[in-house]
Design a protein around this motif. Sequence first.
Motif, PDB file in Angstrom:
ATOM      1  N   VAL A  16      -3.939  -9.153   0.708  1.00 27.61           N
ATOM      2  CA  VAL A  16      -4.934  -8.124   0.434  1.00 27.61           C
ATOM      3  C   VAL A  16      -4.850  -7.623  -1.005  1.00 27.61           C
ATOM      4  O   VAL A  16      -5.866  -7.421  -1.672  1.00 27.61           O
ATOM      5  CB  VAL A  16      -4.837  -6.986   1.481  1.00 27.61           C
TER       6      VAL A  16
ATOM      7  N   LYS B 134      -8.509   0.830  -5.315  1.00 29.50           N
ATOM      8  CA  LYS B 134      -7.278   1.408  -4.782  1.00 29.50           C
ATOM      9  C   LYS B 134      -7.001   0.986  -3.334  1.00 29.50           C
ATOM     10  O   LYS B 134      -5.854   0.986  -2.890  1.00 29.50           O
ATOM     11  CB  LYS B 134      -7.403   2.943  -4.839  1.00 29.50           C
ATOM     12  N   GLN B 135      -8.057   0.668  -2.620  1.00 32.65           N
ATOM     13  CA  GLN B 135      -7.890   0.328  -1.199  1.00 32.65           C
ATOM     14  C   GLN B 135      -7.226  -1.040  -1.005  1.00 32.65           C
ATOM     15  O   GLN B 135      -6.742  -1.349   0.071  1.00 32.65           O
ATOM     16  CB  GLN B 135      -9.244   0.317  -0.481  1.00 32.65           C
TER      17      GLN B 135
ATOM     18  N   ARG C  76      -4.438  -2.829  -1.251  1.00 31.85           N
ATOM     19  CA  ARG C  76      -3.002  -2.939  -1.460  1.00 31.85           C
ATOM     20  C   ARG C  76      -2.346  -3.008  -0.083  1.00 31.85           C
ATOM     21  O   ARG C  76      -2.881  -2.492   0.903  1.00 31.85           O
ATOM     22  CB  ARG C  76      -2.468  -1.754  -2.255  1.00 31.85           C
ATOM     23  N   ALA C  77      -1.197  -3.645  -0.043  1.00 31.47           N
ATOM     24  CA  ALA C  77      -0.514  -3.819   1.234  1.00 31.47           C
ATOM     25  C   ALA C  77       0.111  -2.497   1.671  1.00 31.47           C
ATOM     26  O   ALA C  77       0.016  -2.115   2.836  1.00 31.47           O
ATOM     27  CB  ALA C  77       0.560  -4.897   1.125  1.00 31.47           C
ATOM     28  N   PHE C  78       0.737  -1.803   0.720  1.00 33.69           N
ATOM     29  CA  PHE C  78       1.445  -0.574   1.074  1.00 33.69           C
ATOM     30  C   PHE C  78       1.036   0.555   0.159  1.00 33.69           C
ATOM     31  O   PHE C  78       0.898   0.370  -1.050  1.00 33.69           O
ATOM     32  CB  PHE C  78       2.962  -0.782   0.990  1.00 33.69           C
ATOM     33  N   VAL C  79       0.885   1.714   0.725  1.00 35.02           N
ATOM     34  CA  VAL C  79       0.462   2.852  -0.063  1.00 35.02           C
ATOM     35  C   VAL C  79       1.609   3.356  -0.937  1.00 35.02           C
ATOM     36  O   VAL C  79       1.397   4.014  -1.938  1.00 35.02           O
ATOM     37  CB  VAL C  79      -0.079   3.957   0.870  1.00 35.02           C
ATOM     38  N   ASN C  80       2.831   3.002  -0.570  1.00 36.87           N
ATOM     39  CA  ASN C  80       3.981   3.546  -1.299  1.00 36.87           C
ATOM     40  C   ASN C  80       4.839   2.466  -1.942  1.00 36.87           C
ATOM     41  O   ASN C  80       5.984   2.688  -2.255  1.00 36.87           O
ATOM     42  CB  ASN C  80       4.853   4.384  -0.353  1.00 36.87           C
ATOM     43  N   SER C  81       4.293   1.254  -2.070  1.00 38.21           N
ATOM     44  CA  SER C  81       5.109   0.185  -2.632  1.00 38.21           C
ATOM     45  C   SER C  81       4.204  -0.939  -3.117  1.00 38.21           C
ATOM     46  O   SER C  81       3.142  -1.175  -2.544  1.00 38.21           O
ATOM     47  CB  SER C  81       6.058  -0.347  -1.552  1.00 38.21           C
TER      48      SER C  81
ATOM     49  N   LEU D  93       5.327  -4.004  -3.203  1.00 34.10           N
ATOM     50  CA  LEU D  93       5.849  -5.249  -2.624  1.00 34.10           C
ATOM     51  C   LEU D  93       4.764  -5.936  -1.808  1.00 34.10           C
ATOM     52  O   LEU D  93       3.915  -5.283  -1.212  1.00 34.10           O
ATOM     53  CB  LEU D  93       7.026  -4.931  -1.703  1.00 34.10           C
TER      54      LEU D  93
ATOM     55  N   ASP E 199       3.488  -7.952   1.576  1.00 35.84           N
ATOM     56  CA  ASP E 199       3.862  -7.827   2.979  1.00 35.84           C
ATOM     57  C   ASP E 199       4.836  -8.952   3.352  1.00 35.84           C
ATOM     58  O   ASP E 199       4.483 -10.123   3.322  1.00 35.84           O
ATOM     59  CB  ASP E 199       2.589  -7.921   3.831  1.00 35.84           C
ATOM     60  N   PRO E 200       6.088  -8.604   3.689  1.00 35.09           N
ATOM     61  CA  PRO E 200       7.088  -9.648   3.959  1.00 35.09           C
ATOM     62  C   PRO E 200       6.822 -10.418   5.260  1.00 35.09           C
ATOM     63  O   PRO E 200       7.450 -11.438   5.506  1.00 35.09           O
ATOM     64  CB  PRO E 200       8.404  -8.864   4.052  1.00 35.09           C
ATOM     65  N   SER E 201       5.889  -9.940   6.095  1.00 37.87           N
ATOM     66  CA  SER E 201       5.642 -10.658   7.349  1.00 37.87           C
ATOM     67  C   SER E 201       4.772 -11.891   7.132  1.00 37.87           C
ATOM     68  O   SER E 201       4.581 -12.685   8.033  1.00 37.87           O
ATOM     69  CB  SER E 201       4.990  -9.724   8.370  1.00 37.87           C
TER      70      SER E 201
ATOM     71  N   LEU F  21      12.402  -8.336  10.810  1.00 36.89           N
ATOM     72  CA  LEU F  21      11.504  -7.319  10.252  1.00 36.89           C
ATOM     73  C   LEU F  21      11.242  -6.209  11.249  1.00 36.89           C
ATOM     74  O   LEU F  21      11.244  -5.030  10.923  1.00 36.89           O
ATOM     75  CB  LEU F  21      10.156  -7.953   9.898  1.00 36.89           C
TER      76      LEU F  21
ATOM     77  N   SER G 107      14.363  -3.963  11.912  1.00 34.40           N
ATOM     78  CA  SER G 107      15.018  -3.152  10.876  1.00 34.40           C
ATOM     79  C   SER G 107      14.693  -1.677  11.026  1.00 34.40           C
ATOM     80  O   SER G 107      13.705  -1.304  11.585  1.00 34.40           O
ATOM     81  CB  SER G 107      14.586  -3.623   9.501  1.00 34.40           C
TER      82      SER G 107
END
Lengths: 854, 138
Positions: free
Chosen positions: A617, A812-813, A815-820, A822, A824-826, A851, A854
């Motif tokens: 994404v 802005k929309q 992105r995989a994570f709102v706070n990172s 990185l 998506d490791p999946s 995953l 954790s």
Amino acid sequence: MISSKNLVVIGNGMVGHKFLENLVEAGLTGTWNVITFCEEPRHAYDRVYLSSFFNGKSAADLTLLSRPDFYHESGITVHLGDKAVAIDREARTVTSAKGVHIPYDQLVLATGSYPFVPPIKGNDAKGCFVYRTIEDLEAMQAWAKGCKTGVVVGGGLLGLECASALRHMGLEASVVQAASRLMNMQIDDGGGAVLRDKIESLGVKVLLAKDTVEIVKGTEGQVERMRFADRAELQTDMIVFSAGIRPRDELPRSAGLVMGERGGVVIDDQCRTSDPAIYAIGEVALHRNRIYGLVAPGYHMAKVALDAIAGTPAERAMTFTGFDMSTKLKLMGVDVGSFGDAFGATPGSHVVSYTDSQHQVYKKLVLSPDRKALLGGILIGDASAYGALHQFMLNKVALPPAPEDLILPVREGGKPVGMGPEHLPDAATICSCHNVTKGVICAAIADSKLVDVPGIKACTKAGTGCGSCVSLCKDILKSELKKAGITVSNHLCEHFPHSRQELASLVRLHQLRSFDALIARHGSGRGCEICKPTVASIMASTWNEHILERAHAPLQDTNDRFLANIQRDGTYSVVPRVAGGELTPDQLIALGVVAKKYNLYSKITGGQRVDLFGARVEQLPAIWGELIAAGFESGHAYGKALRTVKSCVGSTWCRYGVQDSVGLAIQVENRYKGLRSPHKLKSAVSGCARECAEAQSKDFGIIATENGYNLYVCGNGGMKPQHALLFAADLTPARLLQILDRFLMFYIRTADRLERTASWFNKLEGGLDYLKAVILDDSLGICAALEAEMEHVVATYQDEWKTAISQPDKLKQFRAFVNSDLPDPSIVMVAERGQPRPAFWDEKREHMAALLGS
Amino acid sequence: MPADHPPARENPMNTDGASATSTATALAEGVWTPVCALADIVPDTGVCALIGGRQIAIVRVGQGDTLYAISNYDPFSRAMVLARGIVGDRGGIPKITSPIYKQGFDLRSGQCLDEPSIVIPVYAVRLQAGMVEVLAGG
Ligand SMILES: Cc1cc2nc3c(=O)[nH]c(=O)nc-3n(C[C@H](O)[C@H](O)[C@H](O)COP(=O)(O)OP(=O)(O)OC[C@H]3O[C@@H](n4cnc5c(N)ncnc54)[C@H](O)[C@@H]3O)c2cc1C
Ligand code: SF4
Ligand code: SF4
Ligand code: FES
């Protein structure tokens, strides 16, 4: 009223209670002085739904008593929390732990069974449990608070239910099964494999063919780990034994009644034991060498025993001659059904089976030697046909010539094989828990004007026991309503009491420009995945604002929301527009460069363009930045919108071509690109009657003639192929576009959600003549409006991607994570045929486990 | 093995989904992790947060500050996608719908609305000085 004769019932579980309920209903409380011993601290409760205790149901919610003081009102004495400890058959008395000592004239044993705990060293460790009573569950719940992992020993029905309960308590759950497959009593290897896969995908680890030899205790005597025969070990914080049940037959045994070799008190067809004054019902009873571990046969025994005790004349008295042990249940959301001769044990029987490992479906039918009757079957993953198939078996309904069609998915254009409830005789027992026939249900539907399943439950009790007959009740309801000509509402969903067509006109009429405005005036609630995308589509085809505007973005399905096509692993595919399928070498190279840079799987689509798969994404904006720089624009492959206008090379190259089909296709595609519609729209242009572009399989197809173009409409490929119909002949390009403007807008205004032009047309009253009158002769006087609406859409076209990447709030929309930042490791890719593809579950099982753990 | 299922009852959101600020109660264990500003979440959509390796969908219902946090893992498709689903309600129950096969999940409890036996984890979420914070087990 005090009667002289004592009727004593030992055990107030599900079956003991049912017996007393029947007795009260039959008005026998005056004849007998009724006393019951209830070992548990509470009256009978619904053991079948025991697990719902973990979903917040209280002991009170589970009670089987219709009113709290049912027993008191009925004059039945209940010794609560008091266990019967001795039967004296000479003196005909029962003695209890608390010292009650009473004589009986008739005695009923309903003591049920207890969970079998295998004689393994260490099985008494703290943290070892069984799963039978509310107290068991309370103890499990208290212990589980300090646990991370839990193991269930036993992979049968109950074991799996128990594993699911452990999951709900937040534990990592494993099932350890000694046999080589799950539910080995009900299903075969094929079904077991599919079931295992399903269960594992839901996060429960399954260990097969594992013999537990020891439970190793920790310093405080608590469970620490398990040791298996193959020397493997497994750490765990708690263990639940679910390795089968054993009858609670200590009383009849010491009273000297005839017992089965492996336990259970022997009963005859009247549920009488070897002592004519003593009856046994439920899981404690052994009938013809069989224990019935389900509630329905127990309920049947309760009726039989009551008939015998009440002295019902033989011709009306019920008997117990065995019971159909078919079951259907949902285990952790997985449908499992097994009925009749599931293993094909009948000599000469035939088996047909169907496995779909991707969707984890397994179906098997066992047919009689002449293939005319159904003897049994197994359904895993999709047991929707269970009710009907089970009834086919019970009622010996003659099978269709190709019985395999009963379990095969419906093929393209095909009709489901006739196996609806209308094929069942009125005498067919639909609900075996309450012995309700189809005839009774149909009569209730007609007489009480029932329109839903709760109504059927209230009127007939069908479906209120184990619940397995509910879907069949629903089918019967549907077919009866249909027969009676009762129509089902066309409301879009629970949020709007309107059809899509009505909403589209409300939007136009009241100039409503947002979902919030529409739902405030004409609907209720917050909306859902049905009405939101539908309204988004209406808004887009009416006002044509960017679909990611703040008011519209939350309405969009994920494809529209991220302007790309979601794939099974959550990545997206990207399809730039290639109008008419015409592509320059430079464009081809540019596509290749982008695909290579982002490691995208590349494939030619059926619509003559290139599809690039595997974009995450957060990569989409960068990918589109490069594509736009190379001159591409959005292909709207993600939208319910115009997709492609295919073309053959036509007169430009082809020796038969009579018109420039590519040129026209590009013109048509560019006019309608971005047009949102109730469903996707496909088109094609062929350069001559040889029809190489397959225009007659499209929503609108154009075939060149010597004199211009012929227009075909409402064709369809896909699931139900349908040929397009000739709508107008020998058109000039200008007239062609005018007709198309009107036709498309009329369809957009009037179709239902997700209705392709072909199905819309099939429902259109008046058919082709009516459509021609509206579009060609303007019989409704709306053509000017239709053309104006289309003109607005065409004039306000924007490349959705170009806008999106130029506006920070939209960007802005993505992105995989709102706070990172990185990725998506999946998402895991593997190589196949020299290109990437998403890993299948089996290939990333461990990785995902880590995953999720954790 | 997946242990991604803390009990649904840990969700401190009260049942009518009132504002996050008023209902957030700190739980015995775990830490409140600030994730983003409220304004970073478009009303009636979700975003995904990565907290200690765990993917948590944070969903904003309505225009105000009603927030829910739920696992991002869709057990039906086995993909990490729930944050990208459509937000809405069924019979008043606030829900998010999987973008892959469209099963709905009760945002308050994680209960799947189409498969009664499926429950996915939910987490505590609150608003603290304009920042969205999630409580993810210690
Ligand atoms: C978790 C779970 C899920 C299940 N799911 C299903 C399902 O989906 N479908 C299905 O058909 N069946 C299911 N069953 C099985 C079903 O619950 C049993 O078949 C049913 O309860 C049997 O009824 P019963 O009255 O014979 O025994 P019970 O319900 O066990 O009742 C026996 C009662 O007698 C008491 N008792 C025993 N000895 C004495 C004594 N000496 N004095 C006084 N009282 C005594 C016991 O304490 C108990 O309360 C399930 C069972 C469990 C545990
Ligand atoms: S449809 Fe006619 S013009 Fe087009 S490629 Fe085929 S033969 Fe040639
Ligand atoms: S036919 Fe369509 S829906 Fe089916 S697998 Fe192929 S692309 Fe997917
Ligand atoms: S068959 Fe059990 S409820 Fe109908």
